[in-house]
Design an enzyme around this catalytic site. Structure first.
Site, PDB file in Angstrom:
ATOM      1  N   ARG A  67       0.806  -1.214   0.000  1.00 32.64           N
ATOM      2  CA  ARG A  67       0.000   0.000   0.000  1.00 32.64           C
ATOM      3  C   ARG A  67       0.844   1.272   0.000  1.00 32.64           C
ATOM      4  O   ARG A  67       1.874   1.335   0.652  1.00 32.64           O
ATOM      5  CB  ARG A  67      -0.932   0.017   1.222  1.00 32.64           C
ATOM      6  CG  ARG A  67      -1.997  -1.056   1.174  1.00 32.64           C
ATOM      7  CD  ARG A  67      -2.707  -1.214   2.503  1.00 32.64           C
ATOM      8  NE  ARG A  67      -3.766  -2.206   2.412  1.00 32.64           N
ATOM      9  CZ  ARG A  67      -3.570  -3.528   2.522  1.00 32.64           C
ATOM     10  NH1 ARG A  67      -2.348  -3.996   2.745  1.00 32.64           N
ATOM     11  NH2 ARG A  67      -4.579  -4.371   2.405  1.00 32.64           N
ATOM     12  N   HIS A 163       3.242 -12.944  -5.442  1.00 32.83           N
ATOM     13  CA  HIS A 163       2.122 -13.059  -4.499  1.00 32.83           C
ATOM     14  C   HIS A 163       1.560 -14.490  -4.463  1.00 32.83           C
ATOM     15  O   HIS A 163       0.343 -14.680  -4.370  1.00 32.83           O
ATOM     16  CB  HIS A 163       1.024 -12.061  -4.884  1.00 32.83           C
ATOM     17  CG  HIS A 163       0.181 -11.579  -3.747  1.00 32.83           C
ATOM     18  ND1 HIS A 163      -0.781 -12.372  -3.150  1.00 32.83           N
ATOM     19  CD2 HIS A 163       0.147 -10.400  -3.102  1.00 32.83           C
ATOM     20  CE1 HIS A 163      -1.398 -11.680  -2.204  1.00 32.83           C
ATOM     21  NE2 HIS A 163      -0.848 -10.475  -2.140  1.00 32.83           N
ATOM     22  N   ASP A 233      -0.970  -9.690   8.460  1.00 34.01           N
ATOM     23  CA  ASP A 233      -0.754  -8.931   7.230  1.00 34.01           C
ATOM     24  C   ASP A 233       0.259  -7.848   7.587  1.00 34.01           C
ATOM     25  O   ASP A 233      -0.051  -6.668   7.615  1.00 34.01           O
ATOM     26  CB  ASP A 233      -2.054  -8.336   6.713  1.00 34.01           C
ATOM     27  CG  ASP A 233      -1.922  -7.795   5.282  1.00 34.01           C
ATOM     28  OD1 ASP A 233      -0.847  -7.994   4.672  1.00 34.01           O
ATOM     29  OD2 ASP A 233      -2.871  -7.167   4.786  1.00 34.01           O
ATOM     30  N   GLU A 289       5.576 -12.348   0.808  1.00 33.19           N
ATOM     31  CA  GLU A 289       5.847 -11.412  -0.275  1.00 33.19           C
ATOM     32  C   GLU A 289       7.158 -10.666  -0.016  1.00 33.19           C
ATOM     33  O   GLU A 289       7.202  -9.690   0.716  1.00 33.19           O
ATOM     34  CB  GLU A 289       4.693 -10.418  -0.408  1.00 33.19           C
ATOM     35  CG  GLU A 289       3.331 -11.059  -0.584  1.00 33.19           C
ATOM     36  CD  GLU A 289       2.207 -10.090  -0.277  1.00 33.19           C
ATOM     37  OE1 GLU A 289       2.195  -8.973  -0.849  1.00 33.19           O
ATOM     38  OE2 GLU A 289       1.329 -10.428   0.552  1.00 33.19           O
TER      39      GLU A 289
END
Length: 324
Positions: A67, A163, A233, A289
């Site tokens: 992000r 991913h 996350d 990732e």
């Protein structure tokens, strides 16, 4: 006209990898478990399903993975406004990111495929024309290595990653054991955005310095971001990335197989797949990732993610599979 094609990489050990030109995706990784080819990742049997996939299954993410807060950043005195595809933020490069495009296949052999993509100046709001290439190579000793390279004609942030969702042949990621070579992680807010603070993992739910069963860690976790259904996350800072030291090791004790991740990237975003939904299921796979720090472009103290004209972006991620 762009058409969906797949490319099969294989070696003498019975390992088989399928790569799609759409999103430069890893569709499948088959690795022998008790002499039976076993799927290591989460994916769709029908390749056409990837054309409508919203979970980034096996995808190459970019221009900037993860992000960017407020879908904006300042670079060389100029403010850039990006595509908003995650509330007010830009996720994995915007609504029309690299995972949703047909890449051009430059060459293909029995154990290697090279794909490329051209991204114009202003693409999703990012400055500069970027030429990116990814080389997938399957070695004789069961290493799938992806090598990213990129150039630009104007300074721009670049942060590419893969991913894949791994389950190593299990029904989901919960029984898998995970070890991460990280002494710290990036604190994040409840919108999955970094605060700028780098925190120690010591004596916390984020410590993976020894193998940890993912499901057990989630069940026992006390941190408020882990006690609900969202799971991990979070971005982990790799301890001095080295070619001969795994940044992370994921294992299935039942299938007696492990995957070691090697990279020269600065961090790993650990995502336990809580938001996977039909036709998939939550926690069906775990993402590791390898990438630069999340939202690095908005934090001067984070490792630089800016590529300038005359420079070449070069990063690699390698998945090494072996029986244990």
């Amino acid at each position: 006209m762009n058409q969906l094609h797949s490319y099969i990489l294989s070696n003498e050990q019975g390992m088989r990898v399928e790569i799609l030109n759409y999103g430069a995706r890893v569709k499948s990784i088959l690795f022998p478990v008790n002499d039976t080819p076993t799927e290591m990742t989460v994916g769709y049997a029908d390749s056409s399903r990837y054309l409508t996939d919203t979970y980034y299954l096996g995808a190459t993410c970019g221009r900037v993975a993860n992000r960017i807060s407020g879908a904006s950043f300042e670079l060389e005195g100029e403010q850039y406004l990006l595509n908003k595809n995650d509330g007010e933020n830009c996720l994995h490069g915007g609504a029309d990111n690299f995972s949703l495009r047909f890449w051009q296949v430059q060459s293909s052999t029995a154990n290697e495929v090279i794909l490329s993509l051209s991204s114009e100046d202003g693409d999703q709001g990012f400055p500069g024309k970027v030429e990116m290439q990814i080389r997938y190579h399957l070695s004789h000793d069961n290493k799938l290595t992806m090598s990213f390279s990129a150039t630009t004609n104007k300074a721009t942030p670049i942060n590419a990653t893969n991913h894949c969702y791994f389950n190593l042949g299990e029904q989901n990621c919960l029984p898998l054991t995970l070890q991460i070579n990280a002494a710290s992680y990036l604190e994040r807010d409840n919108n999955s955005l970094p605060t700028g603070r780098v925190l120690s993992v010591k004596n916390s739910d984020f410590c993976f310095d020894q193998p940890v069963i993912i499901g057990q860690r989630l069940q026992s976790a006390q941190h408020p971001q882990l006690t609900g259904p969202t799971g991990f996350d979070h971005c982990f800072v790799i301890n001095q990335p080295q070619a001969n030291k795994a940044a992370a090791v994921l294992s299935s004790l039942r299938n007696k197989v492990k995957m070691s991740l090697y990279t020269d990237q600065a961090s790993i975003q650990l995502y336990t797949g809580a938001f996977l939904a039909a036709p998939l299921s939550p926690d069906q796979g775990v993402c590791l990732e390898a990438q630069n720090y999340s939202d690095a472009v908005n934090f001067p103290d984070f490792e630089n993610s800016i590529l300038k004209p005359g420079e070449v972006y070069n990063k690699y991620i390698s998945y090494h599979f072996e029986n244990i």
